[in-house]
Scaffold this motif. Structure first.
Motif: not given
Length: 483
Positions: A211-215, A220-223
């Protein structure tokens, strides 16, 4: 009208007034680029700091949790074994090593190869990943100071707090979908366990970080998307800032251009009157009979002609700057105009014993759409410069060539065997009032405006002009004009 509206309107008007002013466009682009780089640099620094913070919270922090959990288990096991050695070793191992904590899995691999696991689904997932890693030959941690990230597929549940008092045999109730293996990532560390010097096995502690990696990757994509958006906004605002910074420069240049145009125009009339007066004075017998007076009058006449030529050049450039100089475009045969121009320049060349050549294919057509008066002025400027800067006995050649590849057009070349132009001066020869090595050329008449006018005429016809020169061997000016 508000001040912001006035600035906006003035900026727009001044920029539109000069569609051909490359120097102002280049300056504005340069300012835009510099402003953009500064803003993007700050944005990039912000992104790096935010990336490091998110990495620590979502990726690095679970690694610290794994190491701390391993420390607690080993410390608890060793401490209680020293305080009370009567209890069963298996009970200590089961309690201190295989008891599951929040989102943690525990696996003990005994020297015999038997694998013992904790009671949670995380321990089962960790067992699956370790078995896959051993089968693939992946290195596993050999002490608590090391850790690795294992990836694979295993049964994975939403994170739940374990019930410490629940019996070991009690398992969580799983649905059919939850029993389907899913991609999983776990950070694990390991530590060999000994009892009185005898190896008990290797304890592995792992934490589910899927879950942490998915978040992390989603953030990162949004950033990244936000960074690109803000980069676009940075370029836009940089362009606006550069345009606003150009307003006083453009206004000052506009005043200078108006002054140059007005002064050049006002000087033409008195200079023409002076020239006519000197012509009348030369007809007087007293002047003709006095050699000294005749010399003075001739010198005055020559200087006035130079002043008229200078004012005409300044007026031409001022009109080109304002965009008010209209071209009278028609179809013309360049070979005929070039022949007439050569003949008009020939007396100047013969006065210095310079051989003047005209080369073109008599079977080719050099018809282009142009303002013939401006093209004649262009040819005179180039040929006159070539004759001026070529020593006595040299050669000057005018060549016309057809451009067969697209875009079609005509190539005009003026070659000379003159003094040449130093390499460092070649990029500046088309600048206004620029003269190469004034100590070498001060005896040659001119104000450094001819090539500036030549470049304007060429660009006004949609063409280009360039120079190639070798110091001491001569120069070649090449003009490319479209059909």
């Amino acid at each position: 009208m508000q001040e912001g509206s006035v600035i906006k309107w003035t900026n727009k008007w001044l920029l539109r007034r000069r569609p051909n002013d490359n120097i102002f466009k280049q300056t504005q682009r340069s300012l835009t680029w510099k402003y953009s780089m500064i803003l993007i640099a700050f944005l990039l620094l912000f992104v790096i700091i935010l990336y490091a913070l998110l990495y620590y919270l979502l990726i690095f922090s679970p690694t610290i949790d794994v190491h701390e959990t391993m420390e607690q288990k080993i410390h608890g096991l060793m401490q209680d074994r020293e305080d009370d050695s009567d209890d069963s070793l298996d009970e200590y191992i089961e309690y201190y090593t295989l008891y599951d904590t929040y989102a943690m899995g525990n696996v003990l691999i005994e020297p015999s190869g038997e694998i013992k696991t904790g009671t949670s689904i995380y321990s089962a997932s960790l067992k699956t990943l370790i078995q896959k890693a051993r089968a693939d030959g992946t290195s596993l941690p050999v002490n608590r100071n090391q850790h690795v990230l294992l990836k694979g597929s295993a049964i994975r549940l939403p994170e739940q707090r374990p019930d410490k008092d629940a019996p070991k045999t009690k398992q969580q109730s799983l649905s059919k979908d939850q029993l389907t293996p899913q991609p999983i990532r776990m950070i694990i560390t390991g530590e060999p366990i000994y009892n009185k010097g005898q190896p008990i096995g290797t304890l592995y502690v792992g934490k589910d970080v899927t879950g942490s990696y998915h978040q992390f990757f989603n953030l990162m994509m949004w950033l990244g998307a936000a960074f690109l958006l803000f980069c676009a906004l940075a370029v836009y605002f940089s362009y606006r800032m550069a345009a606003k910074a150009m307003v006083p420069i453009l206004a000052s240049y506009e005043q200078q251009r108006k002054f140059t145009a007005d002064a050049s125009h006002e000087l033409r009339t008195p200079l023409s009157v002076l020239l006519s007066s000197i012509d009348t004075l030369q007809m007087e017998d007293s002047v003709e009979q006095n050699p000294f007076a005749a010399k003075i009058v001739n010198n005055m006449k020559e200087e006035i002609r130079r002043m008229i030529q200078l004012s005409g050049s300044l007026l031409t450039l001022a009109r080109s700057d304002s965009g008010h100089s209209e071209l009278n475009l028609h179809e013309h045969r360049l070979e005929a105009e070039a022949a007439r121009t050569i003949e008009s320049i020939r007396p100047l060349a013969e006065a210095k014993s310079i051989q003047l050549h005209y080369e073109h294919d008599p079977h080719a057509s050099f018809t282009i759409r142009c303002d013939v008066e401006r093209i004649r002025q262009l040819l005179i400027i180039l040929l006159d410069n070539a004759v001026k800067y070529t020593p006595e006995g040299g050669q000057v050649a005018l060549t016309l060539e057809s451009i067969h590849e697209k875009p079609h057009g005509v190539l005009i070349k003026v070659r000379d065997t003159g003094i040449g132009i130093p390499t460092e001066d070649q990029p500046h020869v088309f600048d206004r009032f620029y003269r190469v090595d004034k100590s070498r050329t001060r005896q040659i008449e001119g104000y450094g405006l001819g090539l500036s006018i030549a470049r304007w005429i060429t660009e006004a016809h949609g063409g280009s002009i360039q120079v190639e020169s070798v110091l001491g061997e001569g120069s070649t000016f090449t003009v490319r004009l479209p059909e």
